[in-house]
Design a protein around this motif. Sequence first.
Motif, PDB file in Angstrom:
ATOM      1  N   ASP A 250       0.831  -1.207   0.000  1.00 18.83           N
ATOM      2  CA  ASP A 250       0.000   0.000   0.000  1.00 18.83           C
ATOM      3  C   ASP A 250       0.868   1.260   0.000  1.00 18.83           C
ATOM      4  O   ASP A 250       0.508   2.273  -0.619  1.00 18.83           O
ATOM      5  CB  ASP A 250      -0.964   0.004   1.198  1.00 18.83           C
ATOM      6  N   GLU A 251       1.994   1.212   0.677  1.00 17.07           N
ATOM      7  CA  GLU A 251       2.900   2.365   0.640  1.00 17.07           C
ATOM      8  C   GLU A 251       3.503   2.548  -0.754  1.00 17.07           C
ATOM      9  O   GLU A 251       3.725   3.681  -1.200  1.00 17.07           O
ATOM     10  CB  GLU A 251       4.009   2.203   1.685  1.00 17.07           C
ATOM     11  N   LEU A 252       3.762   1.433  -1.436  1.00 21.08           N
ATOM     12  CA  LEU A 252       4.238   1.532  -2.825  1.00 21.08           C
ATOM     13  C   LEU A 252       3.174   2.214  -3.685  1.00 21.08           C
ATOM     14  O   LEU A 252       3.477   3.098  -4.492  1.00 21.08           O
ATOM     15  CB  LEU A 252       4.554   0.126  -3.362  1.00 21.08           C
ATOM     16  N   LEU A 253       1.927   1.807  -3.478  1.00 21.83           N
ATOM     17  CA  LEU A 253       0.838   2.436  -4.249  1.00 21.83           C
ATOM     18  C   LEU A 253       0.715   3.918  -3.909  1.00 21.83           C
ATOM     19  O   LEU A 253       0.441   4.738  -4.783  1.00 21.83           O
ATOM     20  CB  LEU A 253      -0.475   1.683  -3.990  1.00 21.83           C
ATOM     21  N   MET A 254       0.934   4.264  -2.652  1.00 21.57           N
ATOM     22  CA  MET A 254       0.874   5.685  -2.266  1.00 21.57           C
ATOM     23  C   MET A 254       2.030   6.470  -2.888  1.00 21.57           C
ATOM     24  O   MET A 254       1.879   7.651  -3.217  1.00 21.57           O
ATOM     25  CB  MET A 254       0.900   5.824  -0.740  1.00 21.57           C
ATOM     26  N   ALA A 255       3.194   5.822  -3.031  1.00 21.15           N
ATOM     27  CA  ALA A 255       4.314   6.499  -3.695  1.00 21.15           C
ATOM     28  C   ALA A 255       3.931   6.806  -5.145  1.00 21.15           C
ATOM     29  O   ALA A 255       4.175   7.910  -5.655  1.00 21.15           O
ATOM     30  CB  ALA A 255       5.567   5.631  -3.630  1.00 21.15           C
ATOM     31  N   ALA A 256       3.279   5.824  -5.787  1.00 21.77           N
ATOM     32  CA  ALA A 256       2.817   6.046  -7.163  1.00 21.77           C
ATOM     33  C   ALA A 256       1.756   7.136  -7.196  1.00 21.77           C
ATOM     34  O   ALA A 256       1.700   7.946  -8.136  1.00 21.77           O
ATOM     35  CB  ALA A 256       2.265   4.752  -7.742  1.00 21.77           C
ATOM     36  N   GLU A 257       0.933   7.187  -6.155  1.00 23.44           N
ATOM     37  CA  GLU A 257      -0.118   8.219  -6.092  1.00 23.44           C
ATOM     38  C   GLU A 257       0.508   9.621  -6.150  1.00 23.44           C
ATOM     39  O   GLU A 257      -0.055  10.540  -6.750  1.00 23.44           O
ATOM     40  CB  GLU A 257      -0.932   8.034  -4.801  1.00 23.44           C
ATOM     41  N   TYR A 258       1.669   9.790  -5.515  1.00 17.45           N
ATOM     42  CA  TYR A 258       2.377  11.077  -5.580  1.00 17.45           C
ATOM     43  C   TYR A 258       2.682  11.466  -7.026  1.00 17.45           C
ATOM     44  O   TYR A 258       2.518  12.616  -7.425  1.00 17.45           O
ATOM     45  CB  TYR A 258       3.713  10.995  -4.820  1.00 17.45           C
ATOM     46  N   VAL A 259       3.142  10.491  -7.814  1.00 15.47           N
ATOM     47  CA  VAL A 259       3.528  10.791  -9.199  1.00 15.47           C
ATOM     48  C   VAL A 259       2.294  11.108 -10.040  1.00 15.47           C
ATOM     49  O   VAL A 259       2.272  12.084 -10.793  1.00 15.47           O
ATOM     50  CB  VAL A 259       4.343   9.629  -9.806  1.00 15.47           C
ATOM     51  N   LEU A 260       1.253  10.311  -9.863  1.00 12.92           N
ATOM     52  CA  LEU A 260       0.025  10.575 -10.626  1.00 12.92           C
ATOM     53  C   LEU A 260      -0.608  11.892 -10.198  1.00 12.92           C
ATOM     54  O   LEU A 260      -1.119  12.641 -11.039  1.00 12.92           O
ATOM     55  CB  LEU A 260      -0.978   9.421 -10.471  1.00 12.92           C
ATOM     56  N   ALA A 261      -0.583  12.162  -8.891  1.00 14.11           N
ATOM     57  CA  ALA A 261      -1.163  13.412  -8.397  1.00 14.11           C
ATOM     58  C   ALA A 261      -0.404  14.607  -8.966  1.00 14.11           C
ATOM     59  O   ALA A 261      -0.949  15.709  -9.084  1.00 14.11           O
ATOM     60  CB  ALA A 261      -1.146  13.436  -6.867  1.00 14.11           C
ATOM     61  N   GLY A 262       0.861  14.389  -9.331  1.00 13.15           N
ATOM     62  CA  GLY A 262       1.666  15.467  -9.925  1.00 13.15           C
ATOM     63  C   GLY A 262       1.392  15.645 -11.403  1.00 13.15           C
ATOM     64  O   GLY A 262       1.890  16.591 -12.020  1.00 13.15           O
ATOM     65  N   GLY A 263       0.630  14.726 -11.989  1.00 13.74           N
ATOM     66  CA  GLY A 263       0.267  14.895 -13.387  1.00 13.74           C
ATOM     67  C   GLY A 263       0.864  13.868 -14.337  1.00 13.74           C
ATOM     68  O   GLY A 263       0.538  13.850 -15.521  1.00 13.74           O
ATOM     69  N   ASN A 264       1.734  13.001 -13.838  1.00 19.22           N
ATOM     70  CA  ASN A 264       2.374  12.009 -14.701  1.00 19.22           C
ATOM     71  C   ASN A 264       1.705  10.654 -14.499  1.00 19.22           C
ATOM     72  O   ASN A 264       1.830  10.037 -13.443  1.00 19.22           O
ATOM     73  CB  ASN A 264       3.873  11.930 -14.369  1.00 19.22           C
ATOM     74  N   GLU A 265       0.984  10.190 -15.503  1.00 15.34           N
ATOM     75  CA  GLU A 265       0.229   8.948 -15.357  1.00 15.34           C
ATOM     76  C   GLU A 265       0.992   7.724 -15.823  1.00 15.34           C
ATOM     77  O   GLU A 265       0.519   6.611 -15.681  1.00 15.34           O
ATOM     78  CB  GLU A 265      -1.078   9.053 -16.137  1.00 15.34           C
ATOM     79  N   ARG A 266       2.188   7.945 -16.400  1.00 15.72           N
ATOM     80  CA  ARG A 266       2.923   6.802 -16.949  1.00 15.72           C
ATOM     81  C   ARG A 266       3.837   6.203 -15.877  1.00 15.72           C
ATOM     82  O   ARG A 266       5.041   6.462 -15.854  1.00 15.72           O
ATOM     83  CB  ARG A 266       3.688   7.222 -18.184  1.00 15.72           C
ATOM     84  N   VAL A 267       3.252   5.413 -14.995  1.00 21.29           N
ATOM     85  CA  VAL A 267       3.995   4.844 -13.874  1.00 21.29           C
ATOM     86  C   VAL A 267       3.971   3.317 -13.942  1.00 21.29           C
ATOM     87  O   VAL A 267       2.924   2.720 -14.186  1.00 21.29           O
ATOM     88  CB  VAL A 267       3.407   5.324 -12.525  1.00 21.29           C
ATOM     89  N   ILE A 268       5.141   2.726 -13.726  1.00 20.23           N
ATOM     90  CA  ILE A 268       5.306   1.272 -13.643  1.00 20.23           C
ATOM     91  C   ILE A 268       5.784   0.968 -12.227  1.00 20.23           C
ATOM     92  O   ILE A 268       6.634   1.682 -11.692  1.00 20.23           O
ATOM     93  CB  ILE A 268       6.384   0.799 -14.650  1.00 20.23           C
ATOM     94  N   LEU A 269       5.259  -0.084 -11.620  1.00 24.20           N
ATOM     95  CA  LEU A 269       5.711  -0.492 -10.296  1.00 24.20           C
ATOM     96  C   LEU A 269       6.687  -1.661 -10.427  1.00 24.20           C
ATOM     97  O   LEU A 269       6.706  -2.346 -11.448  1.00 24.20           O
ATOM     98  CB  LEU A 269       4.513  -0.894  -9.438  1.00 24.20           C
ATOM     99  N   CYS A 270       7.471  -1.893  -9.402  1.00 19.48           N
ATOM    100  CA  CYS A 270       8.451  -2.988  -9.446  1.00 19.48           C
ATOM    101  C   CYS A 270       8.631  -3.625  -8.065  1.00 19.48           C
ATOM    102  O   CYS A 270       8.991  -2.945  -7.108  1.00 19.48           O
ATOM    103  CB  CYS A 270       9.797  -2.466  -9.960  1.00 19.48           C
ATOM    104  N   GLU A 271       8.359  -4.932  -7.993  1.00 19.95           N
ATOM    105  CA  GLU A 271       8.638  -5.704  -6.774  1.00 19.95           C
ATOM    106  C   GLU A 271      10.084  -6.171  -6.853  1.00 19.95           C
ATOM    107  O   GLU A 271      10.461  -6.857  -7.796  1.00 19.95           O
ATOM    108  CB  GLU A 271       7.695  -6.915  -6.694  1.00 19.95           C
ATOM    109  N   ARG A 272      10.876  -5.813  -5.837  1.00 21.51           N
ATOM    110  CA  ARG A 272      12.316  -6.141  -5.866  1.00 21.51           C
ATOM    111  C   ARG A 272      12.801  -6.780  -4.570  1.00 21.51           C
ATOM    112  O   ARG A 272      13.998  -6.845  -4.332  1.00 21.51           O
ATOM    113  CB  ARG A 272      13.145  -4.915  -6.219  1.00 21.51           C
ATOM    114  N   GLY A 273      11.853  -7.278  -3.790  1.00 23.88           N
ATOM    115  CA  GLY A 273      12.259  -7.976  -2.566  1.00 23.88           C
ATOM    116  C   GLY A 273      12.248  -7.048  -1.376  1.00 23.88           C
ATOM    117  O   GLY A 273      12.525  -5.862  -1.499  1.00 23.88           O
ATOM    118  N   VAL A 274      11.929  -7.627  -0.240  1.00 26.19           N
ATOM    119  CA  VAL A 274      11.880  -6.859   1.002  1.00 26.19           C
ATOM    120  C   VAL A 274      12.851  -7.455   2.008  1.00 26.19           C
ATOM    121  O   VAL A 274      13.345  -8.568   1.848  1.00 26.19           O
ATOM    122  CB  VAL A 274      10.448  -6.824   1.591  1.00 26.19           C
TER     123      VAL A 274
END
Lengths: 337, 337, 337, 337
Positions: free
Chosen positions: A215-239
């Motif tokens: 959910d925090e990853l999704l919120m990080a993406a929300e920052y980018v979309l809220a800024g106007g950039n909709e072209r976002v890719i997420l990446c799982e890289r291990g925790v």
Amino acid sequence: MLVVMKSSASVEMVDAVVKAVADMGLKAHPIPGANRTAIGITGNKAQVNDSQLRALAGVEDLVHVTAPYKLVGRDFHPQSSEVVIDDVVIGGKEIVLMGGPCSVEPLEITLEIAKAVKNAGGKVFRGGAFKPRTSPYSFQGLGEEGLKILAQVRQETGLKIITEAIDPENLKLVAEYTDIIQIGARNMQNFSLLKAAGKSDKAVMIKRGMSSTVDELLMAAEYVLAGGNERVILCERGVRTFAAHTRNTLDLSAIPYVKARSHLPIIADPSHGTGVREMVAALSRASIAVGADGLILETHIQPDKALSDAFQTITTEEFSSVAKESAEIAHIMGRKL
Amino acid sequence: MLVVMKSSASVEMVDAVVKAVADMGLKAHPIPGANRTAIGITGNKAQVNDSQLRALAGVEDLVHVTAPYKLVGRDFHPQSSEVVIDDVVIGGKEIVLMGGPCSVEPLEITLEIAKAVKNAGGKVFRGGAFKPRTSPYSFQGLGEEGLKILAQVRQETGLKIITEAIDPENLKLVAEYTDIIQIGARNMQNFSLLKAAGKSDKAVMIKRGMSSTVDELLMAAEYVLAGGNERVILCERGVRTFAAHTRNTLDLSAIPYVKARSHLPIIADPSHGTGVREMVAALSRASIAVGADGLILETHIQPDKALSDAFQTITTEEFSSVAKESAEIAHIMGRKL
Amino acid sequence: MLVVMKSSASVEMVDAVVKAVADMGLKAHPIPGANRTAIGITGNKAQVNDSQLRALAGVEDLVHVTAPYKLVGRDFHPQSSEVVIDDVVIGGKEIVLMGGPCSVEPLEITLEIAKAVKNAGGKVFRGGAFKPRTSPYSFQGLGEEGLKILAQVRQETGLKIITEAIDPENLKLVAEYTDIIQIGARNMQNFSLLKAAGKSDKAVMIKRGMSSTVDELLMAAEYVLAGGNERVILCERGVRTFAAHTRNTLDLSAIPYVKARSHLPIIADPSHGTGVREMVAALSRASIAVGADGLILETHIQPDKALSDAFQTITTEEFSSVAKESAEIAHIMGRKL
Amino acid sequence: MLVVMKSSASVEMVDAVVKAVADMGLKAHPIPGANRTAIGITGNKAQVNDSQLRALAGVEDLVHVTAPYKLVGRDFHPQSSEVVIDDVVIGGKEIVLMGGPCSVEPLEITLEIAKAVKNAGGKVFRGGAFKPRTSPYSFQGLGEEGLKILAQVRQETGLKIITEAIDPENLKLVAEYTDIIQIGARNMQNFSLLKAAGKSDKAVMIKRGMSSTVDELLMAAEYVLAGGNERVILCERGVRTFAAHTRNTLDLSAIPYVKARSHLPIIADPSHGTGVREMVAALSRASIAVGADGLILETHIQPDKALSDAFQTITTEEFSSVAKESAEIAHIMGRKL
């Protein structure tokens, strides 16, 4: 939202919460229980800011019903998004392979790796020009010189480029050269950087932080979309976990979770996700099988000579083999590569 | 360093490692074991860069003998450092209390809190003007207006100021107003920010990242010292674990560990370390008892009205009570407050 | 083994370690480093018992070169083991599916589920008769009545049976009815139970503990093999982390790690590994793709009516669909189902 | 309890949940939200068994309002319990120190340690006769011979005895010799053992499992109380995290949490909680300061010669010093030692 009161909460405490909710312009619905009371809250358009309610006397816990993200969620955007970079589409039917060295290498070597990545079916070339390193004494990347090498790789191979930006100022420079700006795991909650990415016209890939919830990853993406950039890719890289047999624990369940809640594409990084060269192929297969939209892998013509991360870098022959196995699994999944 | 070979490693593989070590200008000492060989490496002045060795055929594991940090370590700087800000000394005999609201509040309220902090024996006033928030829709702080309020607090109370900087550009602005620049947990490995802090003439406090090892915290400090700024304070603020009864797990063992290995002062943050107002006093006592050089606490005259983090903010009366208990424990420890 | 001395260790301290090693009948090889000394130890046939060495003055750390397990390791048993139960072979070319309800249900329902499992290609039927439950007030299973139902399932369907034993006394009873004795995650380090399993003539499946390293899982298996029972199957079922979107974090990297070090078969449990019904199919595909020898899944004809774990139980139709997808991926892996 | 529906849940799905709740004899209160519905449940006397509700179509999440424990909770037993063993009271005004070797040593040595423990103010003597060990090849304790040595220690010193039981059969034997039966961390969810402890007339100390939440620890105690044995002591001994500087992460916040919710006494184990001899004194002080009712420490006249855990065992002189510091801190806390 639900406010759970302590069993010792007095009637006055419950009333105070009800009043506080009303002061926020919302509606409170007390639900008396066997040995304590809960209070439902309705009327909110976004997630309720809970800090003040949580602090009221007699409050045991708060439970959010409304998800904290909206632009990245499927609630108001049910169809999956595709991030398009010319002829490369991430999040569509096709699985996208990204490969390259951890750090950008000298031009000749970098080009040779890039050609092997392309021959294996890769569409995007990775390589760090600016490297976030735990030690100030470790190699920090070639800098702008590395970006120029990446640009030349694009020109000579047609591969798209992904490389990391490490601060808002640096992002402007990186954006001049790259096709996809990478936000690294250590910067996933570097909100200044996310805001800068939100104003960029380049696609952005955000890696999950090593102790971040999905959910925090999704919120990080929300920052980018809220800024106007909709072209976002997420990446799982291990925790980061207690497990000692890998550098990180690749959490593949993040992928179906994201797919169910968000319209954004998500890929996997089995190189960092294991930190062990011998495990990369197996976890790559698993990543495609679980539903990832692509893979990002560290590969080199001579891993033992790589400028960094040699121990988790596969040879370009192994990269080619991963591509073949991934294509077979993609086919079963009704996708292609 | 020690290179541990796999039991299946051939003589040729061992020889290749010995040669690679020699190529690095170091000396290899093979140690044949019952069912595998290990190779000791000597001659290195700093930690050996292990990436290439780790990638050689037959290598099972690498073990570092030399610590990766040098400027922050006690090996070459055995006596404890004191960070001096005029008449406030952090890391000396005296325990230093820092207190204030999570976010800077409007001037009148902020001043009232500051006076209570001072009356309780606090020496440093905390308050965020720029707030890193998980959600782009949460309150992000008052910005420069908040810095001006903090400056006025200093002028009227004589308290020193600590406040967070969130990116390299922002750090310059923050440094104009504050006495101590805070690097937050989410930015502990924001190396651009650490490098900027290394060039500042203001003291710096670095909070441990929520999934950072203590050695990584020390390496973050190494960045600042390597940049030329020796006035660094560390802060244990809790790490992320599976535990559900607190927001973070305050890892108090970090404090004796740092004290044994580093000359830098370290304080504790029981507010973020628990995330629960009712636990702050108990963990504050424990922090002093374990050997912390100070505490940083979120406090407010009316926590329920705080702009953020209300649920973990104690009243100024409770702050005063913590100060009294801390003084008693400090006394037992041969310190004072 | 390597003993790493502190940089402050005196010559006398190094000598004391060398002497202690000699007293153990082993040979010490001091390796002086840049700012500290390491001491290699050779001559040991098994892992050195490090407790006393670790306690000597001046010792910073100990590093084991020899793996702590021997019977389960590939060093002396390079070929993979197959656990054979009549015509069912676990660890061979064929992927084995195990399915059934969390708890054994009444006979009629249990039989109906079993027939569906068999029709889908399952070879082993699971169902708990004795249930370890966090709360003493939760349903604890049907007990011996449940074992009798399982025996009847075997008789009517020919499926092999796996069910959990919860203490040494109980194991004797369970062994009378079952084909495979399950050691649950909470009992992975219940050494009395492991010793009892080592004396049984039934095959044993050990689930990884929720905070156990993979090496600890291998050591648990070592107990059973050391007791004389070589028919051991391992099971990755997810570990406990901070992640909030799943009940556990399924650590699929455990599978290639075990495959590289141990000759024992290992299967995956995506039901407990996610705790979310909607994710079971995706993680099942990933488990086969990563190299698991089989799957164990909670399935029911009417999950909503299951006596326990309803939220992570898939329908028998979904089980059948998982079987089909698994068969396709198995084919790519050069295996079959 | 609150049932949170998915935003995509239909009216029929909501109705099905309402009906299922009614079928359980409880009352459902639908609360329509901005973009989804929540359903409050009332009328339950204990925690609602959520497995079936969680499985219904359209259900996103369930939230318990009622705590799952009752006998160990303060709701119905507001005053703190004291566990009395003759003249030793655990959970009263006095802090109780327990000390002794990891494993029971030969009689002469054991007696010498016990006398030192007594002279330092210790009231309870610890020592393992049956040792749960990760490796089957490690020393497993002296067995019943060890119990006899412990009995002799009691006879000669008057100290009470605490030692671990490892399975239900073994518990009967241990109970014949000991005053307090220890349930070790690895057995915290060994429910057969907990049930056996519930039927014993000896006091029981339960150590927190290395990946257990504090609520799970309370539920383990609930098993013992539900079995009829009310003399239960809890013990925080550190949990497993990613942190590398200690063997476990001592979670001192567990102590005020337990104190607020349960009437049972709770002590701390800084020996296992750090796994590092040099940190034991500091964390012992912190444990008393945070509110623990006592300490259990590994101590030996010659730690380097201890049969196990030498690296975390303090000398009896250090034990005496910890006792003095603890007494001073206890005094501040309004307690004594």
